[in-house]
Design a protein around this motif. Structure first.
Motif, PDB file in Angstrom:
ATOM      1  N   ILE A  20       0.837  -1.202   0.000  1.00  0.00           N
ATOM      2  CA  ILE A  20       0.000   0.000   0.000  1.00  0.00           C
ATOM      3  C   ILE A  20       0.871   1.251   0.000  1.00  0.00           C
ATOM      4  O   ILE A  20       0.589   2.239  -0.692  1.00  0.00           O
ATOM      5  N   ALA A  21       1.961   1.228   0.757  1.00  0.00           N
ATOM      6  CA  ALA A  21       2.864   2.383   0.819  1.00  0.00           C
ATOM      7  C   ALA A  21       3.471   2.692  -0.551  1.00  0.00           C
ATOM      8  O   ALA A  21       3.609   3.859  -0.943  1.00  0.00           O
ATOM      9  N   VAL A  22       3.841   1.655  -1.301  1.00  0.00           N
ATOM     10  CA  VAL A  22       4.393   1.856  -2.646  1.00  0.00           C
ATOM     11  C   VAL A  22       3.361   2.520  -3.554  1.00  0.00           C
ATOM     12  O   VAL A  22       3.672   3.453  -4.303  1.00  0.00           O
ATOM     13  N   LEU A  23       2.122   2.056  -3.497  1.00  0.00           N
ATOM     14  CA  LEU A  23       1.065   2.653  -4.319  1.00  0.00           C
ATOM     15  C   LEU A  23       0.853   4.124  -3.957  1.00  0.00           C
ATOM     16  O   LEU A  23       0.696   4.976  -4.840  1.00  0.00           O
ATOM     17  N   ILE A  24       0.875   4.432  -2.664  1.00  0.00           N
ATOM     18  CA  ILE A  24       0.702   5.812  -2.213  1.00  0.00           C
ATOM     19  C   ILE A  24       1.853   6.687  -2.706  1.00  0.00           C
ATOM     20  O   ILE A  24       1.660   7.829  -3.106  1.00  0.00           O
ATOM     21  N   SER A  25       3.070   6.149  -2.699  1.00  0.00           N
ATOM     22  CA  SER A  25       4.224   6.934  -3.149  1.00  0.00           C
ATOM     23  C   SER A  25       4.078   7.328  -4.618  1.00  0.00           C
ATOM     24  O   SER A  25       4.428   8.444  -5.005  1.00  0.00           O
ATOM     25  N   PHE A  26       3.522   6.434  -5.437  1.00  0.00           N
ATOM     26  CA  PHE A  26       3.336   6.759  -6.849  1.00  0.00           C
ATOM     27  C   PHE A  26       2.256   7.831  -7.038  1.00  0.00           C
ATOM     28  O   PHE A  26       2.355   8.671  -7.935  1.00  0.00           O
ATOM     29  N   ILE A  27       1.244   7.813  -6.193  1.00  0.00           N
ATOM     30  CA  ILE A  27       0.219   8.864  -6.238  1.00  0.00           C
ATOM     31  C   ILE A  27       0.839  10.218  -5.910  1.00  0.00           C
ATOM     32  O   ILE A  27       0.544  11.239  -6.542  1.00  0.00           O
ATOM     33  N   ILE A  28       1.733  10.229  -4.927  1.00  0.00           N
ATOM     34  CA  ILE A  28       2.401  11.471  -4.534  1.00  0.00           C
ATOM     35  C   ILE A  28       3.347  11.942  -5.644  1.00  0.00           C
ATOM     36  O   ILE A  28       3.433  13.141  -5.938  1.00  0.00           O
ATOM     37  N   PHE A  29       4.065  11.005  -6.279  1.00  0.00           N
ATOM     38  CA  PHE A  29       4.929  11.371  -7.410  1.00  0.00           C
ATOM     39  C   PHE A  29       4.112  12.065  -8.499  1.00  0.00           C
ATOM     40  O   PHE A  29       4.537  13.078  -9.068  1.00  0.00           O
ATOM     41  N   ARG A  30       2.951  11.519  -8.781  1.00  0.00           N
ATOM     42  CA  ARG A  30       2.093  12.082  -9.828  1.00  0.00           C
ATOM     43  C   ARG A  30       1.691  13.521  -9.501  1.00  0.00           C
ATOM     44  O   ARG A  30       1.712  14.396 -10.368  1.00  0.00           O
ATOM     45  N   ALA A  31       1.342  13.774  -8.239  1.00  0.00           N
ATOM     46  CA  ALA A  31       0.963  15.125  -7.829  1.00  0.00           C
ATOM     47  C   ALA A  31       2.148  16.086  -7.953  1.00  0.00           C
ATOM     48  O   ALA A  31       2.000  17.227  -8.418  1.00  0.00           O
ATOM     49  N   GLY A  32       3.351  15.633  -7.560  1.00  0.00           N
ATOM     50  CA  GLY A  32       4.531  16.484  -7.662  1.00  0.00           C
ATOM     51  C   GLY A  32       4.871  16.828  -9.095  1.00  0.00           C
ATOM     52  O   GLY A  32       5.161  18.000  -9.418  1.00  0.00           O
ATOM     53  N   PHE A  33       4.833  15.843  -9.991  1.00  0.00           N
ATOM     54  CA  PHE A  33       5.130  16.105 -11.398  1.00  0.00           C
ATOM     55  C   PHE A  33       4.073  16.995 -12.035  1.00  0.00           C
ATOM     56  O   PHE A  33       4.370  17.779 -12.940  1.00  0.00           O
ATOM     57  N   ARG A  34       2.839  16.876 -11.560  1.00  0.00           N
ATOM     58  CA  ARG A  34       1.774  17.740 -12.073  1.00  0.00           C
ATOM     59  C   ARG A  34       2.056  19.211 -11.768  1.00  0.00           C
ATOM     60  O   ARG A  34       1.885  20.083 -12.616  1.00  0.00           O
ATOM     61  N   ILE A  35       2.515  19.483 -10.552  1.00  0.00           N
ATOM     62  CA  ILE A  35       2.867  20.855 -10.173  1.00  0.00           C
ATOM     63  C   ILE A  35       4.059  21.340 -10.999  1.00  0.00           C
ATOM     64  O   ILE A  35       4.079  22.479 -11.483  1.00  0.00           O
ATOM     65  N   MET A  36       5.071  20.480 -11.147  1.00  0.00           N
ATOM     66  CA  MET A  36       6.261  20.848 -11.915  1.00  0.00           C
ATOM     67  C   MET A  36       5.909  21.176 -13.364  1.00  0.00           C
ATOM     68  O   MET A  36       6.419  22.142 -13.939  1.00  0.00           O
ATOM     69  N   LYS A  37       5.032  20.385 -13.948  1.00  0.00           N
ATOM     70  CA  LYS A  37       4.648  20.593 -15.338  1.00  0.00           C
ATOM     71  C   LYS A  37       3.950  21.931 -15.518  1.00  0.00           C
ATOM     72  O   LYS A  37       4.256  22.692 -16.457  1.00  0.00           O
ATOM     73  N   GLU A  38       3.011  22.253 -14.630  1.00  0.00           N
ATOM     74  CA  GLU A  38       2.278  23.510 -14.747  1.00  0.00           C
ATOM     75  C   GLU A  38       3.189  24.704 -14.495  1.00  0.00           C
ATOM     76  O   GLU A  38       3.107  25.721 -15.192  1.00  0.00           O
ATOM     77  N   SER A  39       4.071  24.601 -13.513  1.00  0.00           N
ATOM     78  CA  SER A  39       4.972  25.713 -13.194  1.00  0.00           C
ATOM     79  C   SER A  39       5.987  25.954 -14.292  1.00  0.00           C
ATOM     80  O   SER A  39       6.371  27.094 -14.570  1.00  0.00           O
ATOM     81  N   SER A  40       6.437  24.882 -14.958  1.00  0.00           N
ATOM     82  CA  SER A  40       7.427  25.025 -16.031  1.00  0.00           C
ATOM     83  C   SER A  40       6.850  25.798 -17.207  1.00  0.00           C
ATOM     84  O   SER A  40       7.583  26.498 -17.919  1.00  0.00           O
ATOM     85  N   LYS A  41       5.552  25.704 -17.419  1.00  0.00           N
ATOM     86  CA  LYS A  41       4.927  26.458 -18.507  1.00  0.00           C
ATOM     87  C   LYS A  41       5.101  27.958 -18.303  1.00  0.00           C
ATOM     88  O   LYS A  41       5.250  28.711 -19.268  1.00  0.00           O
TER      89      LYS A  41
END
Length: 306
Positions: free
Chosen positions: A191-212
């Motif tokens: 379960i912890a591994v699955l949660i970590s991937f959800i958090i990675f997705r949120a972080g990359f989402r912020i990075m993508k929007e900010s890079s624009k």
């Protein structure tokens, strides 16, 4: 100087509201973090203590957001003629990096749990404390995200996603404790591994929007803008449309074709209409620069956007 101050007032008021919200969220995040840490320490519940220290990262992101919004609220000056709004974007990226760090730590601890089997301590109060703090985090996340959309604030939206990660971490703790109670301790690291991937997705989402924003990527559809501008009285064509900026601060510059025999005052009035119309049509547009050009004879004006 006074007129320049008036123009900056809406932006300053906006950033003051952002700072006020971040202070409220900071207080709530610290309360949640200390509740977990104190209880986890008193009962020697390691999973609860670790979750509490993770919640402290939410407070750190709040402080980063406060610093970024404080600098971004400064009016334009000689060194920053376009203002300081990008400092808010930089703060958002820093929050995203904190989020990615949290994801890495959760993933690393999950791998350790696979290698070194250990059973976390489970008590009834553990469930009550985690569920209570999860409810607070959920309300904080919803409130901060809605305010971020209303105020068009990147840092509030980014910080709300970071706080949301705390909900996922707490949820993983609950599921892990439940799995241990049911006799399935191996579900804890899975379960912890699955949660970590959800958090990675949120972080990359912020990075993508900010890079624009930092890379000055196009923010609005050129054809859509041109069609709107052609509806303004006196406009015969438009081209070389460029947009850049971020949420709450998009800037447009473009070339507009008008009749060659217009007076300077008449041509300026048309450019003013174009600017006013675009700002009314797009809430995030704060500045429009219109370069006027004489139309070619025989009505051979252009609707091209490139």
């Amino acid at each position: 100087m006074r007129s320049g101050f008036r123009r900056c007032c809406p932006a300053i008021q906006r950033f003051k509201k952002v700072q006020r919200i971040l202070l409220i969220v900071l207080f709530l995040n610290l309360a949640v973090a200390f509740a977990k840490i104190i209880y986890g320490t008193l009962t020697s519940t390691l999973s609860m203590t670790a979750d509490g220290y993770h919640s402290l990262f939410d407070g750190v992101s709040n402080i980063v957001g406060l610093v970024g919004s404080f600098i971004a609220a400064r009016p334009p000056d000689k060194e920053h003629p376009y203002g300081h709004q990008k400092y808010e974007t930089i703060a958002s990226i820093f929050i995203a990096l904190l989020l990615l760090y949290v994801g890495v730590e959760i993933f690393r601890h999950a791998l350790d749990r696979f290698l070194i089997r250990s059973v976390p301590e489970v008590t009834a109060i553990s469930f009550l404390v985690i569920i209570g703090t999860m409810c607070i985090n959920y309300l904080v996340t919803r409130y901060e995200y809605r305010q971020g959309l209303a105020l068009r604030s990147q840092v509030l939206i980014a910080d709300s996603l970071h706080t949301k990660s705390d909900i996922y971490v707490s949820l993983s703790v609950i599921l892990s404790l439940a799995a241990v109670k049911l006799g399935f301790p191996l579900l804890d690291p899975i379960i912890a591994v699955l949660i970590s991937f959800i958090i990675f997705r949120a972080g990359f989402r912020i990075m993508k929007e900010s890079s624009k924003v930092l890379l000055d990527m196009s923010r609005l559809e050129e054809d859509e803008i041109c069609n709107l501008v052609l509806g303004v009285e006196g406009v015969l064509g438009c081209h070389k449309i460029r947009t850049r900026g971020g949420m709450g601060d998009i800037r447009i510059d473009m070339h507009v074709l008008v009749q060659a025999d217009l007076t300077l005052e008449e041509a300026h009035l048309i450019s003013h209409r174009v600017s006013k119309m675009l700002k009314a049509e797009y809430n995030d547009v704060t500045d429009v620069v219109v370069h006027l050009e004489p139309a070619l004879p025989q009505g051979s004006y252009s609707k091209k956007t490139t």
